[in-house]
Scaffold this motif. Structure first.
Motif, short mmCIF file in Angstrom:
data_model
loop_
_atom_site.label_atom_id
_atom_site.label_comp_id
_atom_site.label_asym_id
_atom_site.label_seq_id
_atom_site.Cartn_x
_atom_site.Cartn_y
_atom_site.Cartn_z
N VAL A 146 0.75 -1.23 0.07
CA VAL A 146 -0.07 0.17 -0.12
C VAL A 146 0.93 1.34 0.02
O VAL A 146 0.78 2.24 -0.80
CB VAL A 146 -0.91 0.10 1.26
N THR A 147 1.78 1.20 0.84
CA THR A 147 2.71 2.54 0.88
C THR A 147 3.27 2.87 -0.27
O THR A 147 3.42 3.95 -0.65
CB THR A 147 3.48 2.47 2.19
N PRO A 148 3.91 1.93 -0.78
CA PRO A 148 4.51 2.29 -2.18
C PRO A 148 3.82 2.70 -3.17
O PRO A 148 4.06 3.72 -4.04
CB PRO A 148 5.29 0.88 -2.57
N ALA A 149 2.59 2.01 -3.34
CA ALA A 149 1.56 2.53 -4.17
C ALA A 149 1.09 3.92 -4.10
O ALA A 149 0.98 4.93 -4.77
CB ALA A 149 0.61 1.67 -4.24
N LEU A 150 0.75 4.35 -2.72
CA LEU A 150 0.57 5.61 -2.65
C LEU A 150 1.55 6.72 -2.83
O LEU A 150 1.40 7.92 -3.18
CB LEU A 150 0.12 5.76 -1.04
N ILE A 151 2.98 6.44 -2.37
CA ILE A 151 3.97 7.22 -2.64
C ILE A 151 4.54 7.42 -3.98
O ILE A 151 4.49 8.56 -4.42
CB ILE A 151 5.41 6.82 -2.06
N THR A 152 3.85 6.28 -4.94
CA THR A 152 4.05 6.57 -6.44
C THR A 152 2.87 7.57 -6.79
O THR A 152 3.03 8.50 -7.63
CB THR A 152 3.76 5.10 -6.87
N LEU A 153 1.60 7.25 -6.24
CA LEU A 153 0.50 8.29 -6.64
C LEU A 153 0.84 9.75 -6.30
O LEU A 153 0.45 10.86 -6.77
CB LEU A 153 -0.74 7.63 -6.07
N SER A 154 1.41 9.94 -5.05
CA SER A 154 1.76 11.40 -4.57
C SER A 154 2.73 12.21 -5.35
O SER A 154 2.69 13.43 -5.14
CB SER A 154 2.15 11.08 -2.93
N GLY A 155 3.54 11.45 -6.21
CA GLY A 155 4.55 12.10 -7.11
C GLY A 155 3.63 12.44 -8.40
O GLY A 155 4.60 13.15 -9.32
#
Length: 1168
Positions: free
Chosen positions: A961-970
């Motif tokens: 979950v966290t890697p996917a959200l960090i990707t989307l936050s950029g």
């Protein structure tokens, strides 16, 4: 204790002392304290009255038993150094303070103190000036006194034991009652203490703790923890139970009470007439021996007479058995069926009819009163109607222990037992035996308890005098010790035997009335005993007597003030239904139960519902069908949850069985409930904002339909024509069903194997049904067509009317379809249910966006989550999981591209998220959308990640979950960034891994510190909302070091903002965030450095933009300032205690003065 009043301290002449006590008290200085006592002169010998000495006063006080006054005199004299030997010796002797019972003196003895020390061992010297040097000698003296006191106690205890053991009986009490015991026998103190000890021990061993506490409180003078406190030097006797059991093994002794004087110390036991006593005892023993010899002769004669009678009866029985075998038909008689023990199954010929219970040969004959020829004649006459009198069918051997299904009676009994017509006899419905057992078990329950013995006794009603005697012999041992302890259910077998065999109708009515009124408030186990007795009574006496004698008792109790009695009536109507005539069942019994549905106590209504299920399983009058349907529909609206549960789990399955026999299950019963669900969904579309009541109706109808799915499935598979393959195979050739083939039933009546009768037969029917589904050459039958062409499509219409935001309704409908798919099987789901859902959900690409925006498509309604959760999630195969993952991914893309609401997807993911087996699948469906080219798809993806964080394994949150959200936050799109902020906040609330939290901290810092985001107003507002939401639940370090300082900086910067719209949005978000954070524990430094500066800046903005909120902000500032001020005051008071007390005193005086002024104003107003 001796009767003599001799006292060595009273040997002086006491004459004249009484007249001179007053004078001595007025002038106590003249007599010498140590002089020897001398007789007081009389009035005649000396004209001058001489004052008595202290020794004479002490002698008078001791003579009159004024011990306390003498003690005070002794203490005063000791303190003044004038101790009297008389008083010293008196108070040094512990024998003067033992309890004494003197027959000649009626004065009350002085109660001895519980201390082992004596008066002369008290440290009296410490009250005088010359006792300071005696402290070093007290230790040795006290040890000596303690040893002396213990020896005295041991000696007294031995004397008491000797006195108790040598208590000789006297001939004065030789008259005894019939049992050899005296009518009134005085209880001695030692006996009372011993009995008290044994009784308290019995109460503790049998868990009567409250009674033991009360008993101990009423005997405060006895220590129940120590047998030695009783005062006897003998071992402790056995407990009361052993004494009671051992009592019957010995001859009751002749109790001869006698009076004897008992003394302690050197006194001896006074035995006056030992020879006369021995003569009396010898005479009593001779008399007892003669009585026993006469009784033995009488018993021997009675044994001989009974032996001859027994041989005569045996010969008569053998003759009758030969006549029976010669005259009877080939069918065998069967003994009565017990509602407790498992009965044997009987087989009947084609032309045979059932014989009522209790109509076998042995029951119909009276061995002791009728001759052999009369018996043969009677049985011959009964055999003429042999085709009409056969034994009722019974249950097979797999009946659970403690149960028996009531058996219908299809033939007239012998005239000596039952008197009714054939038209009155109900016909057994063609139910499976397991279903019958499960249905009767809802009222007449089997229990693994001590009451099983009672229910067995209740079921064994004898038919002759010998049987009654045997039952009395079995029951009386349990009655005697228990009747006084409120175990009145032990009397039920005796009452039933008497009521069954008594020939007087009035006496029978009294006994049955006593049965129903035996217990004031019968509990559940007691009711089960009474119900078992009623069933046995009804089976024994037949239809006519059961109707005439039991139903009036039930009718009298129907309005009883105690709910336990009404509950007994409701349960009795159910268990007795199969033993009553059919017209009574469908009229009087049904009316009684219908009346009890209006009872104010919910447990009574629940029992009435269960009994209605039993009654309607036996009713044959089709005119009562509509009445039963109305009762079901009205009872479903009951306010009590237990009543609704009873309807769904007992009444509804039993009624569905009748509806299936009448071919009304699908078209009437299920259709009626489905119609009400459709009307409720239409009302939901037209209703206002408050839809909770209508939502509850839809949920109720969903759960009711779910309870009918097993009956619907049985109806479909039983009506399916057998294929050639199925006909050729036997049950053993067809593979057994998997354990997880069907969903777990809510109760036994919902178990499909129980409804059909056996698992083997169910496997055959399931195999035959599933072979029909894929075969297009076989024409569908009516039940199958109704399910596929009407039931499923109408449910889809209901789904299309419900909005996906109605979470509870969506859950209920998903559960319903999950039950349908699991019950009808994977083949039926793939072939009939999935295509219908896909036809509704598939929208043409050219019309999709228009239909979605207008709300005319099912993908935004409850259809989508129900299809995903209830249909695709019903079978956990790999193929089904792939299909579910693909459907979810396609739905996310389709709804995002059409700009549709996310509610349907949110509900879908929430429901699937409750099952940990779907976590990987859900993450996989979203990871495929993370890099989708459409920004709206990525926004949907970020929002759905927020749904999955809570309740998911922290390892998956950290790795997926966290890697996917960090990707989307950029992402370059601002909407995608905004969608990730709430998801990051949810991680802060639900994760404890330091590595994951650090990554989220860094992401929040980048949002606030990156120059590219500083002008993004919507991003700032979203961050403030997230901080206010997660601040109270997040890690305190994150709140103290990051959230509060950042909010203060944002509030300060908002003061300088010129755009009023942006300023208002930020101020509103800050107001909500500070309102949430004000409830948290914040240190004084943070309040001073972060909270107060931020709130003061916010107050300035509120004064300009929202004056209504300014007062709330001011109150928060004031509260925090007062908190800091109070802390400073407390610290200053600790450093300057005098100032603090002075301030408190000044504040108290000011408060008192203000109160006085206020009261004065009040009185002035009253005067005016």
């Amino acid at each position: 204790m001796a009767d003599t009043a001799y006292n060595p301290f009273m040997q002086d002449d006491e004459e004249g002392i009484e007249d001179s006590i007053v004078a001595a008290a007025e002038n106590p200085s003249e007599p010498t304290p140590t002089e020897s006592p001398s007789p007081a002169p009389s009035k005649e010998s000396s004209p001058v009255k001489e004052e008595p000495s202290y020794d004479a006063i002490a002698a008078k006080l001791l003579k009159d038993h004024l011990a306390l006054t003498a003690l005070e005199l002794h203490v005063e004299l000791v303190e003044s150094g004038r101790e009297l030997p008389r008083l010293r010796d008196y108070f040094s002797n512990p024998g003067n303070f033992e309890r004494q019972v003197e027959k000649e003196s009626q004065l009350q003895p002085l109660h001895r103190t519980s201390s082992e020390t004596t008066f002369d061992s008290l440290d009296l010297a410490r009250y005088s000036d010359d006792g300071a040097n005696q402290a070093d000698e007290r230790h040795a003296v006290l040890e000596f006194e303690l040893r002396k006191a213990r020896e005295t106690i041991k000696s007294l205890r031995a004397n008491l034991t000797e006195a108790a053991e040598s208590d000789v009986p006297s001939p004065e009490h030789m008259k005894r009652d019939a049992e050899g015991l005296s009518h009134q026998e005085a209880l001695k103190p030692l006996e009372a203490r011993a009995l008290n000890y044994l009784i308290n021990e019995y109460l503790l061993n049998n868990n009567y703790k409250l009674t033991s506490i009360t008993f101990s409180d009423e005997n405060e003078d006895q220590d129940f923890d120590d047998w030695d406190d009783v005062g006897l030097n003998m071992p402790r006797p056995p407990d009361l139970l052993h004494l009671y059991r051992d009592y019957g093994r010995h001859v009751v002794p002749i109790i001869i009470t006698a009076t004897a004087d008992v003394a302690c110390g050197n006194d001896s036991i006074n035995g006056d007439q030992p020879e006369e006593v021995e003569a009396d005892i010898g005479m009593a023993l001779d008399e007892e021996r003669q009585n026993r010899e006469s009784k033995m002769k009488t018993l021997d004669e009675q044994i001989m007479r009974l032996t001859k009678e027994n041989e005569t009866l045996k010969s008569q029985i053998k003759d009758m058995e030969r006549d029976i075998e010669h005259l009877q038909a080939p069918k065998n008689s069967t003994p009565s069926i017990s509602p407790i023990n498992t009965p044997r199954k009987e087989t009947f010929g084609p032309g045979e009819r059932r014989q009522p219970i209790g109509a076998d040969a042995e029951t119909l004959s009276n061995h002791a009163d009728m001759a052999t020829n009369q018996e043969a004649s009677t049985l011959a006459n009964g055999d003429e109607g042999g085709d009409e009198s056969a034994l009722a069918e019974t249950i097979d051997s797999d009946l659970p222990e403690g149960h028996a299904v009531p058996t219908e009676i299809n033939g007239p009994a012998h005239e000596s037992r039952v008197d009714h017509k054939e038209d009155d006899i109900p016909i057994h419905r063609q139910m499976s035996e397991p279903f019958q057992r499960a249905l009767i078990g809802t009222v007449l329950q089997a229990r693994e308890s001590s009451d099983l013995r009672l229910r067995e006794e209740v079921s064994k009603i004898p038919s002759d005098t010998d049987g009654v005697i045997e039952m009395l012999a079995r029951c009386l041992p349990y009655i005697v010790p228990n009747v006084l302890l409120a175990k009145r259910e032990e009397l039920v077998p005796l009452i039933l035997c008497s009521a069954t065999l008594n020939s007087d109708p009035k006496e029978r009515d009294k006994l049955l009335n006593l049965l129903f009124n035996l217990i004031k408030k019968p509990d559940e186990e007691q009711r089960q005993v009474i119900l078992s007795g009623c069933v046995a009574f009804a089976k024994h006496v037949g239809l006519t007597r059961a109707e005439a004698e039991l139903l009036p008792q039930c009718w009298e109790q129907i309005t009883h003030k105690y709910p336990e009695r009404r509950l007994l009536v409701a349960e009795s109507c159910g268990v007795l239904a199969s033993y009553l005539p059919s017209e009574i069942r469908s009229s009087l019994v049904l009316s009684m139960l219908q009346q009890m549905l209006d009872d104010k106590v919910e447990i009574v209504r629940e029992a009435a519902i269960k009994s209605l299920g039993l009654v309607f399983s036996l009713i044959q009058d089709t005119d009562k069908y509509n009445q039963g349907l109305e009762l079901i529909l009205s009872a479903l609206n009951d306010s009590a949850e237990c009543v609704v549960t009873a309807v769904q789990q007992v009444f509804l399955p039993a009624f569905a069985h009748w509806a299936h026999e009448l071919d009304r299950l699908e078209t009437n019963l299920i259709a009626s409930i489905l119609k009400r669900m459709e009307l409720a969904s239409m009302d939901l579309q037209r209703s206002g904002p408050d839809t909770s009541a209508i939502e509850q109706k839809i949920q109720l109808h969903c759960s009711t339909l779910q309870c009918l799915i097993p009956a619907l499935y049985v109806s479909v598979i039983m009506a399916a024509p057998l294929t050639t393959e199925t006909q050729e195979k036997s049950e053993s050739d067809i593979a057994s069903l998997e354990v997880t083939r069907f969903p777990k039933p809510l109760c036994m009546l919902h178990d499909i194997a129980v409804i059909i009768g056996s698992k083997d037969q169910l496997a055959v029917r399931v195999h035959n049904f599933e072979s029909h589904i894929g075969d297009t050459s076989i024409e569908p039958w009516a039940n199958y067509s109704w399910v596929t062409n009407e039931f499923i499509p109408r449910l889809l219409e209901v789904l299309g009317r419900l909005d996906a935001s109605l979470t509870d309704c969506v859950k209920a409908l998903s559960k319903l379809f999950l039950n349908i798919c699991r019950t009808f099987g994977r083949v039926f789901t793939d072939a009939k249910i999935k295509p219908k859902f896909q036809a509704v959900l598939n929208v043409p690409d050219d019309q999709r966006e228009m239909l979605v925006q207008s709300g005319q498509t099912s993908i935004t309604k409850a259809t989508l989550p129900v299809y995903a959760v209830g249909v695709l999630g019903s079978h956990n195969r790999e193929e089904d999981r792939k299909q579910l993952e693909q459907f979810l991914q396609e739905s996310v893309i389709m709804l995002a591209l059409c700009n549709a609401p996310i509610d349907s997807l949110r509900v879908t993911y929430l429901e699937l998220h409750t099952h940990p087996t779907y976590h990987e699948l859900l993450l996989a469906s979203l990871w495929g959308c993370v890099v989708h080219q459409s920004a709206s798809v990525r926004v949907f993806c970020a929002k759905l990640f927020e749904v999955l964080v809570k309740g998911m394994n922290e390892g998956l949150v950290s790795s997926r979950v966290t890697p996917a959200l960090i990707t989307l936050s950029g992402d370059q799109d601002l909407a995608v960034k905004l969608a990730t902020i709430p998801a990051f906040g949810t991680i802060m609330e639900n994760t404890t891994q330091k590595e994951t939290l650090d990554r989220v901290y860094i992401q929040f810092q980048s949002f606030l510190d990156d120059p590219a985001y500083r002008e993004e107003h919507s991003l700032l507002v979203q961050l403030i909302h997230t901080f206010g939401k997660v601040g109270p639940n997040a890690e305190p370090k994150f709140r103290d070091e990051f959230v509060l300082p950042r909010l203060a900086a944002i509030a300060h910067g908002n003061n300088n903002t010129t755009n009023d719209t942006r300023k208002s949005d930020v101020a509103t978000a800050l107001f909500e965030a500070y309102s949430a954070l004000s409830c948290c524990f914040v240190s004084d430094d943070l309040i001073r450095e972060a909270m107060l500066p931020g709130l003061r800046c916010l107050r300035q903005d509120m004064e300009q933009l929202m004056p209504t909120h300014e007062a709330v902000v001011s109150s928060m500032i004031k509260e925090m300032e007062e908190k800091l001020l109070s802390k400073e005051r407390s610290s200053s008071m600790e450093s300057h205690p005098g100032l603090g007390s002075e301030d408190a005193r000044r504040a108290l005086f000011n408060k008192i003065g203000a109160q006085r002024n206020k009261m004065a104003t009040v009185f002035q107003a009253k005067k005016k």
